[in-house]
Scaffold this motif. Sequence first.
Motif, PDB file in Angstrom:
ATOM      1  N   CYS A  37      -8.982 -29.567  22.655  1.00 38.64           N
ATOM      2  CA  CYS A  37      -7.927 -28.718  23.229  1.00 38.64           C
ATOM      3  C   CYS A  37      -6.611 -29.474  23.299  1.00 38.64           C
ATOM      4  N   GLU A  38      -5.560 -28.848  22.779  1.00 37.73           N
ATOM      5  CA  GLU A  38      -4.229 -29.483  22.808  1.00 37.73           C
ATOM      6  C   GLU A  38      -3.339 -28.864  23.874  1.00 37.73           C
ATOM      7  N   PHE A  39      -3.918 -28.082  24.752  1.00 42.84           N
ATOM      8  CA  PHE A  39      -3.236 -27.497  25.907  1.00 42.84           C
ATOM      9  C   PHE A  39      -2.018 -26.655  25.504  1.00 42.84           C
ATOM     10  N   ALA A  40      -2.192 -25.847  24.465  1.00 43.61           N
ATOM     11  CA  ALA A  40      -1.106 -24.928  24.078  1.00 43.61           C
ATOM     12  C   ALA A  40      -0.922 -23.840  25.140  1.00 43.61           C
ATOM     13  N   GLY A  41      -2.028 -23.455  25.775  1.00 41.56           N
ATOM     14  CA  GLY A  41      -1.934 -22.475  26.860  1.00 41.56           C
ATOM     15  C   GLY A  41      -1.904 -21.024  26.412  1.00 41.56           C
ATOM     16  N   SER A  42      -1.924 -20.782  25.114  1.00 41.59           N
ATOM     17  CA  SER A  42      -1.832 -19.385  24.650  1.00 41.59           C
ATOM     18  C   SER A  42      -3.079 -18.586  25.034  1.00 41.59           C
ATOM     19  N   CYS A  43      -4.221 -19.266  25.171  1.00 50.60           N
ATOM     20  CA  CYS A  43      -5.453 -18.577  25.585  1.00 50.60           C
ATOM     21  C   CYS A  43      -5.254 -17.905  26.947  1.00 50.60           C
ATOM     22  N   SER A  44      -4.648 -18.628  27.865  1.00 53.95           N
ATOM     23  CA  SER A  44      -4.466 -18.093  29.224  1.00 53.95           C
ATOM     24  C   SER A  44      -3.442 -16.966  29.243  1.00 53.95           C
ATOM     25  N   ARG A  45      -2.450 -17.065  28.358  1.00 54.78           N
ATOM     26  CA  ARG A  45      -1.402 -16.032  28.357  1.00 54.78           C
ATOM     27  C   ARG A  45      -1.927 -14.691  27.884  1.00 54.78           C
ATOM     28  N   VAL A  46      -2.932 -14.656  27.014  1.00 49.46           N
ATOM     29  CA  VAL A  46      -3.391 -13.359  26.487  1.00 49.46           C
ATOM     30  C   VAL A  46      -4.605 -12.791  27.217  1.00 49.46           C
ATOM     31  N   CYS A  47      -5.206 -13.556  28.123  1.00 46.20           N
ATOM     32  CA  CYS A  47      -6.431 -13.054  28.776  1.00 46.20           C
ATOM     33  C   CYS A  47      -6.129 -11.802  29.605  1.00 46.20           C
ATOM     34  N   PRO A  48      -6.779 -10.679  29.303  1.00 45.31           N
ATOM     35  CA  PRO A  48      -6.484  -9.445  30.044  1.00 45.31           C
ATOM     36  C   PRO A  48      -7.065  -9.442  31.453  1.00 45.31           C
ATOM     37  N   LYS A  49      -7.905 -10.401  31.776  1.00 43.97           N
ATOM     38  CA  LYS A  49      -8.545 -10.440  33.085  1.00 43.97           C
ATOM     39  C   LYS A  49      -8.007 -11.568  33.969  1.00 43.97           C
ATOM     40  N   GLY A  50      -6.992 -12.249  33.501  1.00 48.42           N
ATOM     41  CA  GLY A  50      -6.392 -13.306  34.317  1.00 48.42           C
ATOM     42  C   GLY A  50      -7.223 -14.577  34.396  1.00 48.42           C
ATOM     43  N   VAL A  51      -8.213 -14.702  33.511  1.00 43.44           N
ATOM     44  CA  VAL A  51      -8.965 -15.964  33.455  1.00 43.44           C
ATOM     45  C   VAL A  51      -8.017 -17.009  32.850  1.00 43.44           C
ATOM     46  N   ASP A  52      -8.153 -18.235  33.290  1.00 41.46           N
ATOM     47  CA  ASP A  52      -7.242 -19.287  32.821  1.00 41.46           C
ATOM     48  C   ASP A  52      -8.062 -20.347  32.069  1.00 41.46           C
ATOM     49  N   PRO A  53      -8.399 -20.065  30.799  1.00 41.23           N
ATOM     50  CA  PRO A  53      -9.228 -21.030  30.060  1.00 41.23           C
ATOM     51  C   PRO A  53      -8.559 -22.396  29.926  1.00 41.23           C
TER      52      PRO A  53
END
Length: 252
Positions: free
Chosen positions: A209-225
């Motif tokens: 993981c390079e901590f781009a953070g895009s995963c957390s931005r698109v999660c429709p349930k507010g999960v913060d991967p």
Amino acid sequence: MSEQKTKINVKVKRFDPEKRVFVTKTYEVEVDRFTTVLSMLLEIKQWQDPTLSIRYSCRMGICGSCAMVVNGKPTLACETNVFSLAASDLTVEPMRGHPVLRDLVTDFEDFFERHKSVSPWLIRKDIEEKFRAEKEYTQTRTELDYYLPFSYCIKCGLCVDACPVVNTNPKFVGPQALSQAYRYYADSRDEGLTQRLESLDSLEGVWGCEFAGSCSRVCPKGVDPALAIQLLKAEIAKLRIFGKTTEKRSIS
Ligand code: FES
């Protein structure tokens, strides 16, 4: 009073599995302030083109089936209001980080294999408890709070689609699987710490993981991967350096 309708053009990127080619088709549709991307696509399917393939079920952001890319952003079609996009034309594509089966329908086999690879279930030493349950394993509110925010994952695949690492390193297990590894690791009833962390302590695991953070931005349930992965990194580092992780569990 009838709802005001607006005409828009929708470009749908379709995939023909027999010819193995993508073709973009444009449809003209009427939408109003209640129209979602999913209802618009179903309208197209019903009245203009019955061959258009879409996957959906609940229509309310629960099942995660209708994930696709709308105007360049991975999103749930049933939760995306067309007016909220404030665009006269829409582009709808299948997710890019998953193999496409037909039109907007993608293959989740690899996704669920990755999910399974982190043992996303409670691991306990007292397995006889499974067959002769004798007590409840209660949790305090604090113990619940450790993992609850990460338990809302609906397995829609959007975080994987948005992740730049998954899309360049196919061996990286991805944000969905890692966030669920943390969800179970953080659960006070779980005892699979060492077993699970061993498989995660690699470039295919958390260190990819390079901590781009895009995963957390698109999660429709507010999960913060992205957060879950950083917490896993910290726990693995503590385990390697001090031989133990953060104390947070007390099974009553
Ligand atoms: Fe279930 Fe969209 S149809 S999440």
